[in-house]
Design a protein around this motif. Structure first.
Motif, mmCIF file in Angstrom:
data_model
loop_
_atom_site.group_PDB
_atom_site.id
_atom_site.type_symbol
_atom_site.label_atom_id
_atom_site.label_comp_id
_atom_site.label_asym_id
_atom_site.label_seq_id
_atom_site.Cartn_x
_atom_site.Cartn_y
_atom_site.Cartn_z
ATOM 1 N N UNK A 154 -9.426 22.460 11.011
ATOM 2 C CA UNK A 154 -10.554 23.065 10.046
ATOM 3 C C UNK A 154 -11.186 24.318 10.927
ATOM 4 N N UNK A 155 -10.466 24.983 11.775
ATOM 5 C CA UNK A 155 -10.894 25.953 12.314
ATOM 6 C C UNK A 155 -10.377 27.491 12.088
ATOM 7 N N UNK A 156 -11.041 28.427 12.012
ATOM 8 C CA UNK A 156 -10.359 29.682 11.855
ATOM 9 C C UNK A 156 -8.992 30.029 12.623
ATOM 10 N N UNK B 174 -12.451 19.222 6.067
ATOM 11 C CA UNK B 174 -12.445 18.293 7.237
ATOM 12 C C UNK B 174 -13.923 18.187 7.532
ATOM 13 N N UNK B 175 -14.606 19.180 7.534
ATOM 14 C CA UNK B 175 -15.845 19.450 7.939
ATOM 15 C C UNK B 175 -16.870 18.466 7.011
ATOM 16 N N UNK B 176 -16.476 19.056 5.951
ATOM 17 C CA UNK B 176 -17.432 18.404 4.930
ATOM 18 C C UNK B 176 -17.332 16.627 4.740
ATOM 19 N N UNK B 177 -15.987 16.066 5.132
ATOM 20 C CA UNK B 177 -15.773 14.736 5.052
ATOM 21 C C UNK B 177 -16.485 14.422 6.289
ATOM 22 N N UNK B 178 -16.402 14.954 7.247
ATOM 23 C CA UNK B 178 -17.166 14.516 8.648
ATOM 24 C C UNK B 178 -18.563 14.531 8.589
ATOM 25 N N UNK B 179 -19.160 15.360 7.733
ATOM 26 C CA UNK B 179 -20.722 15.373 7.609
ATOM 27 C C UNK B 179 -21.252 14.414 6.482
ATOM 28 N N UNK C 102 -1.606 18.381 6.630
ATOM 29 C CA UNK C 102 -3.187 18.751 6.844
ATOM 30 C C UNK C 102 -4.159 17.517 6.514
ATOM 31 N N UNK C 103 -5.238 17.692 7.181
ATOM 32 C CA UNK C 103 -6.346 16.699 6.629
ATOM 33 C C UNK C 103 -6.282 15.221 7.315
ATOM 34 N N UNK D 149 -1.555 21.133 12.327
ATOM 35 C CA UNK D 149 -0.961 20.416 11.656
ATOM 36 C C UNK D 149 0.430 21.187 11.258
ATOM 37 N N UNK D 150 0.137 22.469 10.653
ATOM 38 C CA UNK D 150 1.171 23.196 10.282
ATOM 39 C C UNK D 150 2.289 23.595 11.563
#
Length: 359
Positions: free
Chosen positions: A101-103, A179-184, A119-120, A112-113
């Motif tokens: 989830x980072x640049x 990933x950040x949206x799911x975490x929030x 991913x995810x 993951x790649x």
């Protein structure tokens, strides 16, 4: 190392993590003898972080690389990876979770790649998958922190910060990785049903007294002897103390809502209930049949030590504390089980069963 430039680069990449980035406390060190796999051409350089929200900097790195490491470590801290850690290749699994989830990193980094994994996923899901793949050479993994320092934030401040970042992510949404949206979403609306958890803990506390029996002459025993009246065995009703935080920081609608949930559970358990209103001091107990009968008294400061001491004088089978958590707690575990309902971001003592009430 110019940390201001590193933070600025990190902010341009992930502005929704701004509060967390500025919460990091920088601690600079001389060149370390600790081995690191991310080495700058001018000599060894490391950016590591400890669980106390300190970022430890050794040597010099370009702003882009240092900024990426700030994002990386803040991601570990926000997702509580130090507390979730398991045996095995945990660091690699946790790196796969956060780097997804980072640049893109300015060097070959774990993701993951690069690992050939989907991913995810969470670190707990990546961990068993790592046993199925061959190790990948030349990938930069998160280094173990060679230093530590005193906490940059208190437990309460950390909890408030995590919720603030989650709220910023939810407000931004556009351009925020999934990933950040799911975490929030999980932070702000946890999947655990707090009402079900509260009911289970209260029922468990009441069950502890279920095996007790006592003698009573109110209903004589069917077994009688000539000229002798024998008592029967009865099961006494459990006694519950509900300690309601009525300090100035607590809003009455919230308190009434949680008190209503407790009320329903206790009435189902047919318990004797005494409600103790507590701000800076404990007010006299109120014996009630339902939550609506409680007269909420108070409005000053908060000290749950006084409330729990008053509850102890009643010798309850269970105490249920309703609070926003902004209070000192007794250092020692009371002699009776305690369930703490927190309806604001705060910490509770380790000896209590905790229910975090969702909004």
């Amino acid at each position: 190392m110019n940390l201001a430039a590193a933070r600025l680069w990190a902010l341009t990449q992930a502005p929704y993590l701004a509060s967390a980035l500025f919460a990091l406390r920088a601690v600079e060190h001389e060149a370390s003898a600790v081995a690191s796999r991310h080495v700058h051409d001018d000599g060894e350089a490391t950016v590591t972080a400890d669980a106390n929200w300190n970022v430890h900097v050794t040597g010099d790195l370009p702003a882009e690389q240092a900024g990426w490491w700030l994002l990386h470590h803040v991601s570990h801290l926000l997702r509580d990876h130090h507390a979730r850690a398991r045996d095995g290749a945990w660091n690699l699994a946790a790196d796969a979770e956060v780097n997804d989830d980072l640049p893109e990193a300015p060097f070959p980094a774990v993701s993951p790649e690069t690992l050939g994994l989907p991913a995810g996923l969470l670190a707990e899901q990546y961990l068993p998958l790592l046993d199925l793949i061959d190790p990948v050479e030349d990938l930069v993994a998160c280094p173990a922190p060679p230093y530590t320092a005193a906490g940059a934030l208190s437990d309460v401040e950390r909890t408030l910060l995590v919720r603030a970042v989650a709220a910023e992510i939810e407000a931004a949404r556009a351009g925020v990785p999934g990933g950040w949206r799911r975490w929030a979403e999980e932070v702000l609306r946890p999947s655990v049903d707090w009402r079900a958890l509260l009911a289970a803990l209260v029922r468990h506390g009441l069950a502890r007294s279920g095996g007790r029996l006592d003698h009573s002459y109110r209903r004589p025993s069917r077994r009688q002897l000539p000229d002798v009246v024998l008592p029967s065995m009865v099961r006494p009703l459990p006694r519950v103390a509900v300690i309601a935080d009525t300090s100035g920081s607590v809003r009455e609608p919230e308190l009434r809502r949680v008190l209503g949930e407790v009320d329903g559970v206790l009435r189902a358990g047919a318990a004797h209930v005494d409600v103790i209103c507590c701000d800076a001091a404990a007010h006299p107990p109120q014996r009630v049949r339902r939550a609506a009968e409680v007269n909420l008294i108070g409005g000053g400061g908060t000290d749950m030590r006084a409330g729990l001491a008053a509850a102890g004088a009643l010798r309850p089978d269970l105490a249920v504390v309703l609070t926003d958590g902004q209070t000192p707690w007794p250092e020692r575990r009371p002699r009776y089980p305690v369930v703490v309902c927190l309806y604001a971001p705060a910490s509770a003592p380790s000896w209590a069963h905790v229910v975090r009430v969702a909004a």
